[in-house]
Enzyme design. Structure first.
Site, PDB file in Angstrom:
ATOM      1  CG  HIS A 113      -5.654  -2.846   0.676  1.00 65.87           C
ATOM      2  ND1 HIS A 113      -4.896  -2.599  -0.453  1.00 65.87           N
ATOM      3  CD2 HIS A 113      -5.204  -1.964   1.624  1.00 65.87           C
ATOM      4  CE1 HIS A 113      -4.033  -1.619  -0.206  1.00 65.87           C
ATOM      5  NE2 HIS A 113      -4.203  -1.222   1.036  1.00 65.87           N
TER       6      HIS A 113
ATOM      7  CB  SER B  66      -0.975  -0.045   1.188  1.00 72.30           C
ATOM      8  OG  SER B  66      -2.061   0.834   1.012  1.00 72.30           O
TER       9      SER B  66
END
Length: 257
Positions: free
Chosen positions: A236, A85
């Protein structure tokens, strides 16, 4: 200033550097570090304004890439770099601006694009806690639940709450992260494109929308040699959803150094 970091595994060999995402810290990647450290040193860092690293008003990707470059210089001058991320964007910025420092690049569920969402509501939630009234983590969780429904997100955020400090405090520079949220969600368009010639792997969660078609096109523009692997039943936070699968993919990609 140098990032706080921890080295797992042997002290010799080409290191693997792990960079975490927003609101995280190096120890969030501890299980992955242990899995990768059989034959090589694995370095987990606390990114600036996170964990036990320094606080700074600037929190953009050029600065974060510079922080990673300083750590790699201290480690001997080259590393394989893995970033999730926000940490993945920092790792990409590093590879594009200082390609000599990176042998292989692995990016976890992020693209070199600007994102339209915001995480300021989580900052609002953390800042709303009356830390003076918190005596244990379960109390903080109950208070945080008034603003954050997802128990997994609450557990993730609460890993950065230091209940032993006096006064109790977040291990996050929340004012700086709020002020720089546009930088964190964005992507610096003036970075070189296709300036890194080493192997690149993008690992995306099958249930995540962070690597869209537009994001994949941007990834190819910056890293034409990139391969993409999607991890089944992972979102994610794919290294938490499918730790063994992600670790095995990285072991196969990074090799023994």
């Amino acid at each position: 200033m140098r990032l706080n970091h921890t080295i797992t595994g042997p002290q010799v060999g080409l290191p693997i550097l792990l960079a975490h995402g927003l609101f995280g810290q190096g120890r969030n990647l501890g299980a992955l570090a242990r899995r990768l450290s059989d034959a090589r040193p694995v370095v987990t860092v606390d990114m600036r304004n996170h964990g036990d690293s320094f606080h700074d008003a600037v929190h953009d990707y050029v600065a974060m890439a510079g922080d990673l470059a300083d750590v790699i210089a201290d480690l001997g001058g080259q590393a394989d770099v893995v970033g999730h991320s926000m940490g993945g964007k920092a790792a990409m910025a590093l590879a594009l601006t200082r390609p000599e420092l990176v042998r292989k690049l692995a990016i976890m569920d992020i693209a070199p694009v600007a994102y339209g969402h915001t995480q300021e509501h989580l900052i609002d939630a953390m800042e709303s806690l009356d830390l003076g009234a918190v005596d244990r983590r379960s109390t903080a969780d109950a208070m945080l639940a008034e603003r954050v429904d997802d128990p997994g997100v609450r557990a993730f955020l609460l890993q950065s709450l230091d209940l032993k400090s006096d006064p109790k405090a977040w291990r996050l520079n929340l004012p700086a992260l709020r002020d720089q949220m546009g930088q964190i969600l964005g992507w610096p368009e003036d970075l070189p494109k296709a300036g890194f010639g080493g192997p690149v792997l993008e690992i995306a969660g099958e249930r995540s929308d962070y690597l869209s078609e537009a994001g994949q096109a941007a990834l190819r523009e910056h890293f034409p040699q990139a391969r993409v692997i999607r991890v089944k039943d992972a979102g994610h936070w794919l290294h938490a959803d499918a730790p063994e699968a992600v670790a095995q993919i990285l072991v196969s990609f990074l090799g023994e150094g």
